[in-house]
Design an enzyme around this catalytic site. Structure first.
Site, short mmCIF file in Angstrom:
data_model
loop_
_atom_site.label_atom_id
_atom_site.label_comp_id
_atom_site.label_asym_id
_atom_site.label_seq_id
_atom_site.Cartn_x
_atom_site.Cartn_y
_atom_site.Cartn_z
CG ASP A 67 4.97 17.96 7.67
OD1 ASP A 67 4.00 18.37 7.00
OD2 ASP A 67 4.94 17.82 8.91
CG ASP A 71 0.53 16.54 8.37
OD1 ASP A 71 1.71 16.57 7.99
OD2 ASP A 71 -0.42 16.31 7.58
CG ASP A 75 3.03 18.96 3.13
OD1 ASP A 75 3.92 19.67 2.61
OD2 ASP A 75 2.77 18.96 4.35
CG ASP A 144 3.62 5.84 -9.27
OD1 ASP A 144 3.23 4.94 -10.02
OD2 ASP A 144 4.47 5.69 -8.38
CD GLU A 303 6.70 -1.69 -10.25
OE1 GLU A 303 7.30 -1.96 -9.21
OE2 GLU A 303 5.46 -1.61 -10.30
CG HIS A 377 8.53 3.43 -3.88
ND1 HIS A 377 8.65 3.54 -5.25
CD2 HIS A 377 7.40 2.70 -3.67
CE1 HIS A 377 7.66 2.92 -5.83
NE2 HIS A 377 6.87 2.41 -4.90
CG ASP A 378 8.41 -0.83 -4.50
OD1 ASP A 378 7.73 -0.37 -3.57
OD2 ASP A 378 8.03 -0.83 -5.69
C1 GLC Z 1 4.40 -1.28 -7.33
C2 GLC Z 1 4.84 -0.18 -6.40
C3 GLC Z 1 4.75 -0.65 -5.00
C4 GLC Z 1 3.31 -1.01 -4.73
C5 GLC Z 1 2.78 -2.01 -5.75
C6 GLC Z 1 1.29 -2.11 -5.70
O1 GLC Z 1 5.25 -2.36 -7.27
O2 GLC Z 1 6.12 0.27 -6.74
O3 GLC Z 1 5.20 0.28 -4.07
O4 GLC Z 1 3.20 -1.54 -3.45
O5 GLC Z 1 3.11 -1.64 -7.06
O6 GLC Z 1 0.71 -0.97 -6.24
MG MG Z 2 2.22 17.61 6.01
#
Ligand code: GLC
Ligand code: MG
Length: 601
Positions: A67, A71, A75, A144, A303, A377-378
């Site tokens: 950050d 905040d 970022d 992404d 993905e 991240h999932d």
């Molecule tokens: C993908 C992403 C996940 C998101 C989902 C809906 O699986 O990796 O984080 O919640 O798509 O967009």
């Molecule tokens: Mg920030």
């Protein structure tokens, strides 16, 4: 389009130069140089690889990396200020989770405007600065692309929901209620609850594979496909190095919407069963590839939940639609039913190895490429996900690192993985931020599990574990922010942070750096083919990587007990890197990883 034309011109000039020099270089998009026969796993030279095949990719959860303005939310300027950390890890591609304008119902995976940066993360100028500063360090930014759905606040959707006969009315998936007014089918969204949401204005339901705030786009409509190509080309022109294609296996829906056989006591069936990888999807993706990628040097990684090793040749490789796909086999190895975090499945190391080996072999055979990952991240943190309970976290983090950085393919690291991060275990569901975690918890309670059982599932699988702020130093809030972080910094930050681990020669971080350097020095680790050995061994993951540059033998003990193996495989080899000071051929200490190289004679 200027940028792409320049790239095309450079490619043309390089081809001419190579042809004039009488030298033939295999390029994976040049179908004449690529054979998809059984024996295509030939020895490759270093220059047959493209930039993204020779690098390390790193995922940044933008909200949690750094950050810059106090905040409490990471970022773009924060990322720009920490590029040197990535450079030292040998990273050449940085995948940013979505930082477009978004109401953040799913932390940015609900995009309201694909053409602008969310003000919380900065401005388009900040993005241009990030791309330029990264470029100076040979790092490309990867965006992404969330193209299965938008936010319900996207103008495309706000227009679509107004009536059944406006210009965008067919841009999303609308259907009439059943006679009794209930949803068109019994499909359950990935995050729980019906996959259909009623809209009073249209008197119809719309489909959402994920949250109701994430309505699915209608890919059948050519205008939608064109609009998405335009978005992608806008980012190509900005100079990005690639795209991660979010939830891409869901874009094609079946021709008819029919109820499925329920897989839950509430009469619903997962939408995944009904729509993932539907026939015809590849046509859309081939068209995307020619409209966006051809003539550029960018890469794509999809993905691909629902794509297995057998399907890979259609998805990657000479005639595939993407350069790489993230498969789900290993991340689901312990979870038979993705919705139910309370029922786990036992698995053995040979099961785990078989999944990787199948994909390694298929991609190698078809000249495709593999994105090697254990975390994103999932997913839970890999130390908790794939190692036996009680495994030493530093030794375990290093053992898994050895796996990620020596398999065939491009390693994808999740921020914090290089520091040996582990799962958070917060006491109450209210401590968690992720909407899907909350929904999985609720599903468990509704299915009759106790509070304790439901929380055990949360501790094991919550997506929040991968999303806590990055830990930079041992100062307040781990140096992530001068304010209050949006998600708590994990309590171990005084020890596990970039500054402390940089100082400690035995840290997980320094081991990652050593492995990254080793890949550069022993290029068979990048270019070599892959052959698994000792498949039935329940403790050791072992394989050989060989190219004209050399032959490396990798042995990783993923168990917490000492292990032994037949030392003949390393008889004429010397240790080039190991987690322990010494290694005796034929045996491995708990969680020990070694890399041997055959000596040339
Ligand atoms: C993908 C992403 C996940 C998101 C989902 C809906 O699986 O990796 O984080 O919640 O798509 O967009
Ligand atoms: Mg920030």
């Amino acid at each position: 389009m200027k940028f792409r034309r320049i790239i095309a011109l450079i490619a043309l000039l390089m081809t001419c130069a190579l042809l004039l020099g009488g030298c033939v270089v295999a390029h994976r998009q040049d179908s004449s140089a690529v054979s998809s026969t059984e024996d295509a796993q030939t020895v490759r030279s270093d220059d047959s690889l493209i930039w993204w095949q020779k690098t390390i990719a790193y995922e940044i959860y933008v909200k949690s990396f750094k950050d810059s303005d106090g905040d409490g939310i990471g970022d773009l300027n924060g990322i720009t200020s920490e590029l040197d950390h990535l450079k030292s890890l040998g990273v050449g591609a940085v995948w940013l989770t979505p930082c477009y304008v978004s109401p953040q119902a799913d932390n940015g995976y609900d995009i309201a405007d694909y053409y602008n940066i969310d003000p919380t993360y900065g401005t388009m100028e900040d993005m241009e600065t990030l791309i330029a500063e990264a470029g100076k360090r040979d790092i490309r930014i990867v965006m992404d692309l969330v193209f299965n759905h938008t936010s319900n606040e996207n103008e495309w959707f706000t227009e679509s929901r107004l009536s059944a006969d406006n210009e965008k009315s067919d841009w999303y998936i609308w259907a009439d209620p059943k006679e009794d007014g209930s949803p068109p089918t019994n499909w359950r969204s990935i995050f729980g609850g019906s996959a259909w949401e009623f809209d009073a204005t249209r008197g119809q339901y719309y489909l959402h594979t994920f949250l109701p705030e994430q309505p699915d786009l209608n890919w059948e409509n050519p205008e939608v496909r064109q609009a998405l190509n335009d978005v992608a080309n806008f980012w190509v022109d900005k100079g990005v190095g690639g795209f991660r294609m979010d939830a891409i296996t869901y874009i094609k829906k079946p021709a008819e919407f029919l109820d499925g056989t329920p897989d839950s006591s509430n009469g619903t069936v997962s939408i995944h069963t009904m729509t993932a990888n539907t026939d015809g999807i590849l046509d859309y993706l081939h068209a995307f590839k020619s409209a966006v990628q051809d003539g550029t040097d960018i890469f794509t990684v999809g993905e691909a939940n629902g794509v297995s090793a057998e399907d890979l040749p259609d998805w990657v490789g000479a005639d595939g639609v993407f350069d790489m796909v993230f498969e789900f086999g290993h991340v689901k190895i312990d979870l038979p039913d993705e919705m139910n975090w309370c029922e786990t499945r036992e698995w053995t190391l040979p099961d785990f190895k078989a999944l990787f080996t199948a994909s390694q072999e298929t991609t190698a055979r078809t000249n495709g490429w593999y994105p090697m990952f254990l975390e994103n991240h999932d997913q839970p943190r890999s130390i908790d996900h794939f190692l036996p309970a009680g495994a030493d976290r530093v030794a375990g983090g290093k053992a898994l690192a050895a796996l990620v950085l020596t398999m065939r393919g491009t390693p994808f690291l999740m921020e914090g993985e290089e520091l040996g991060f582990v799962n958070v275990s917060w006491p109450s569901i209210d401590d968690y931020n992720d909407v899907s975690t909350k929904n999985h918890y609720q599903y468990a309670i509704d299915e009759g599990y106790s509070e304790e059982e439901a929380m055990a599932g949360v501790h094991r699988f919550a997506r929040d574990s991968a999303r806590t702020p990055m830990q930079w130093d041992s100062s307040s809030q781990a140096g992530f922010t001068a304010g209050t972080p949006w998600l708590p910094v994990y309590e171990d930050y005084a020890v596990y942070n970039v500054a402390s681990e940089t100082e400690d020669p035995d840290s997980v971080l320094n081991w990652y750096i050593a492995l990254a350097n080793l890949r550069q020095e022993h290029t068979e680790l990048m270019t070599g083919d892959y052959e698994e050995i000792f498949h039935d061994n329940e403790q050791i993951f072992a394989y050989i990587r060989e190219s004209e540059a050399g032959k490396a033998i990798i042995l990783i003990n993923l168990s917490t007990a000492a292990a032994s193996y037949d030392p003949a495989c390393v008889e004429n080899a010397e240790l080039i890197l190991g987690t322990n000071d010494k290694n005796e051929k034929g045996s491995l200490a708990p969680l020990e990883a070694v890399i041997y190289e055959e000596t040339k004679n």
